[in-house]
Design a protein around this motif. Structure first.
Motif, PDB file in Angstrom:
ATOM      1  N   ALA A   1     -32.114  12.304  -2.146  1.00  0.00           N
ATOM      2  CA  ALA A   1     -33.171  12.327  -1.126  1.00  0.00           C
ATOM      3  C   ALA A   1     -32.766  13.118   0.106  1.00  0.00           C
ATOM      4  N   SER A   2     -31.515  12.985   0.532  1.00  0.00           N
ATOM      5  CA  SER A   2     -31.073  13.673   1.757  1.00  0.00           C
ATOM      6  C   SER A   2     -31.157  15.191   1.615  1.00  0.00           C
ATOM      7  N   LEU A   3     -30.885  15.707   0.424  1.00  0.00           N
ATOM      8  CA  LEU A   3     -30.981  17.152   0.208  1.00  0.00           C
ATOM      9  C   LEU A   3     -32.434  17.616   0.213  1.00  0.00           C
ATOM     10  N   HIS A   4     -33.297  16.827  -0.400  1.00  0.00           N
ATOM     11  CA  HIS A   4     -34.725  17.180  -0.377  1.00  0.00           C
ATOM     12  C   HIS A   4     -35.265  17.121   1.047  1.00  0.00           C
TER      13      HIS A   4
ATOM     14  N   LYS B   1     -55.991  12.797   1.273  1.00  0.00           N
ATOM     15  CA  LYS B   1     -54.710  12.506   0.616  1.00  0.00           C
ATOM     16  C   LYS B   1     -53.849  11.632   1.528  1.00  0.00           C
ATOM     17  N   ALA B   2     -53.861  11.955   2.813  1.00  0.00           N
ATOM     18  CA  ALA B   2     -53.109  11.147   3.781  1.00  0.00           C
ATOM     19  C   ALA B   2     -53.644   9.719   3.820  1.00  0.00           C
ATOM     20  N   PHE B   3     -54.986   9.587   3.812  1.00  0.00           N
ATOM     21  CA  PHE B   3     -55.597   8.248   3.832  1.00  0.00           C
ATOM     22  C   PHE B   3     -55.145   7.433   2.626  1.00  0.00           C
ATOM     23  N   ASP B   4     -55.176   8.072   1.445  1.00  0.00           N
ATOM     24  CA  ASP B   4     -54.814   7.367   0.209  1.00  0.00           C
ATOM     25  C   ASP B   4     -53.373   6.875   0.257  1.00  0.00           C
ATOM     26  N   ILE B   5     -52.480   7.725   0.765  1.00  0.00           N
ATOM     27  CA  ILE B   5     -51.061   7.349   0.819  1.00  0.00           C
ATOM     28  C   ILE B   5     -50.861   6.125   1.703  1.00  0.00           C
ATOM     29  N   VAL B   6     -51.461   6.148   2.889  1.00  0.00           N
ATOM     30  CA  VAL B   6     -51.233   5.050   3.833  1.00  0.00           C
ATOM     31  C   VAL B   6     -51.959   3.774   3.411  1.00  0.00           C
ATOM     32  N   ARG B   7     -53.086   3.923   2.733  1.00  0.00           N
ATOM     33  CA  ARG B   7     -53.751   2.714   2.205  1.00  0.00           C
ATOM     34  C   ARG B   7     -52.866   2.031   1.168  1.00  0.00           C
ATOM     35  N   LYS B   8     -52.024   2.803   0.507  1.00  0.00           N
ATOM     36  CA  LYS B   8     -51.133   2.212  -0.499  1.00  0.00           C
ATOM     37  C   LYS B   8     -49.840   1.686   0.116  1.00  0.00           C
TER      38      LYS B   8
ATOM     39  N   THR C   1     -40.661  14.030  -2.452  1.00  0.00           N
ATOM     40  CA  THR C   1     -39.520  13.723  -3.317  1.00  0.00           C
ATOM     41  C   THR C   1     -38.473  12.915  -2.544  1.00  0.00           C
ATOM     42  N   ALA C   2     -38.332  13.224  -1.255  1.00  0.00           N
ATOM     43  CA  ALA C   2     -37.373  12.500  -0.405  1.00  0.00           C
ATOM     44  C   ALA C   2     -37.901  11.139   0.025  1.00  0.00           C
ATOM     45  N   LYS C   3     -39.136  10.826  -0.383  1.00  0.00           N
ATOM     46  CA  LYS C   3     -39.803   9.560  -0.042  1.00  0.00           C
ATOM     47  C   LYS C   3     -40.034   9.412   1.460  1.00  0.00           C
TER      48      LYS C   3
ATOM     49  N   SER D   1     -43.973  11.896   6.825  1.00  0.00           N
ATOM     50  CA  SER D   1     -44.019  13.354   7.028  1.00  0.00           C
ATOM     51  C   SER D   1     -45.060  13.995   6.115  1.00  0.00           C
ATOM     52  N   VAL D   2     -45.204  13.451   4.892  1.00  0.00           N
ATOM     53  CA  VAL D   2     -46.250  13.946   3.984  1.00  0.00           C
ATOM     54  C   VAL D   2     -47.620  13.736   4.625  1.00  0.00           C
TER      55      VAL D   2
END
Length: 350
Positions: free
Chosen positions: A78-81, A123-130, A103-105, A109-110
């Motif tokens: 993760a640190s390299l990504h 896409k941002a909404f979907d991520i944060v809803r999850k 990939t870095a989880k 930032s995504v």
């Protein structure tokens, strides 16, 4: 090749290793090259030896990003990504940066990139809803306010635990129902009382009653339900059933009897009230009276249905069914059956 490198003849050692072309040898030579600070040659040999993470680390540290790029899908550190993602973002390569952050989880930032650079807010909404990230939720709430999406802003403010700000926004933009919907059952008594007061001042007695009931202010809840008339009687009965308060029970009974507006309501409501209060004996008596009235009007099937439903309700609650109710139900049941048999021309059985 190893001895040649240790003697300091780097170019000759590299040439020998490439000629032999053995993975294990590449790895051993890479470690030697790294120790003598020949980082780019070391990275190249780490890559040839299949040690991609070591290769990527050296490429990134030496700003050889083009060499690192094709190897990113082959590593999982993760640190390299994350390091690579920051480089891609600095170069304004938003898609590559987003992929690396993912990939870095680093989903915050995504979210940020999709809101600010990639222009894919959904896409941002979907991520944060999850993932329910407070930081992501705050970023989305800010974005939505800037883009006049107040209902969504309220949703994400609540997710970010910015309840007071969300309430203020709901008041300002008349979106209290959205605020209440997103608050769900996670609010405080104080918050539900504030919602109820808002609807009270906006002449919305039904919603005022609903939220006064939720925060346990049953007197106010009943008051506003009764303002709604017959359309909210079931809700009023529910409130009084929860409150188990003699004053509220009497107030609702007076309304149902027509004492307050000279308009007696359907007797079935009184039956339901007794059920809600747990007065099963009184409920049974009321059911018998109602069924008798329907019977006098010739509505035998309806009378039968009332007694049958009451009988089943009492049995399901393990309450003893009064003998009078059983007897009346039996008579009506016999009558209904005989009507069916007569229609079938089975006069003898009827």
């Amino acid at each position: 090749a190893r001895m040649t490198l240790r003697k300091g003849d780097v170019s000759q050692g590299i040439a020998l290793a490439n000629k032999i072309n053995d993975k294990q040898l590449f790895r051993e030579c890479a470690n030697i090259l790294n120790s003598v600070k020949q980082y780019m040659d070391a990275a190249n040999f780490f890559e040839k030896g299949g040690q991609y993470e070591k290769a990527v680390a050296l490429y990134l540290n030496n700003k050889s990003y083009l060499q690192a790029t094709p190897l990113m899908d082959k590593i999982s550190v993760a640190s390299l990504h994350l390091q690579y993602a920051k480089v891609m973002e600095s170069q304004k390569k938003w898609i590559e940066a987003e992929k690396a952050y993912h990939t870095a989880k680093d989903l915050d930032s995504v979210v940020r990139l999709n809101l600010e650079k990639i222009n894919d807010p959904e896409k941002a909404f979907d991520i944060v809803r999850k993932n329910r990230s407070p930081e992501g939720a705050r970023a989305i709430a800010k974005y939505c306010q800037q883009n006049n999406q107040m209902r969504t802003a309220i949703e994400f403010m609540l997710m970010a635990k910015l309840n007071d700000e969300a309430f203020g926004l709901a008041v300002k933009h008349n979106e209290m129902l959205k605020f209440a919907e997103m608050l769900g059952g996670n609010g405080t008594q104080e918050e539900y009382a504030k919602i109820a007061s808002y609807f009270e001042t906006h002449n919305d007695p039904l919603h005022a009653a609903q939220f006064f009931a939720i925060c346990g202010q049953f007197f106010k809840a009943l008051q506003f339900y009764l303002k709604c008339g017959e359309s909210a009687i079931d809700k009023a009965i529910e409130v009084v059933g929860k409150a188990k308060n003699d004053v509220l029970t009497r107030q609702l009974l007076e309304f149902l009897m027509g004492d307050t507006d000279h308009m007696p309501k359907d007797p079935n409501y009184i039956f339901r009230l007794h059920l809600a209060l747990g007065n099963y004996e009184q409920a049974a008596k009321t059911a018998i009276i109602i069924a008798g009235q329907e019977q006098q009007l010739g509505n035998y099937k309806l009378a039968h249905s009332i007694l049958y439903d009451t009988h089943m309700d009492l049995e399901n609650r393990n309450i003893k069914v009064p003998l009078e109710l059983k007897r009346n139900l039996m008579l009506l049941h016999s009558y209904v059956l005989s009507k069916i048999l007569l229609k079938m021309k089975d006069h003898k059985t009827a």
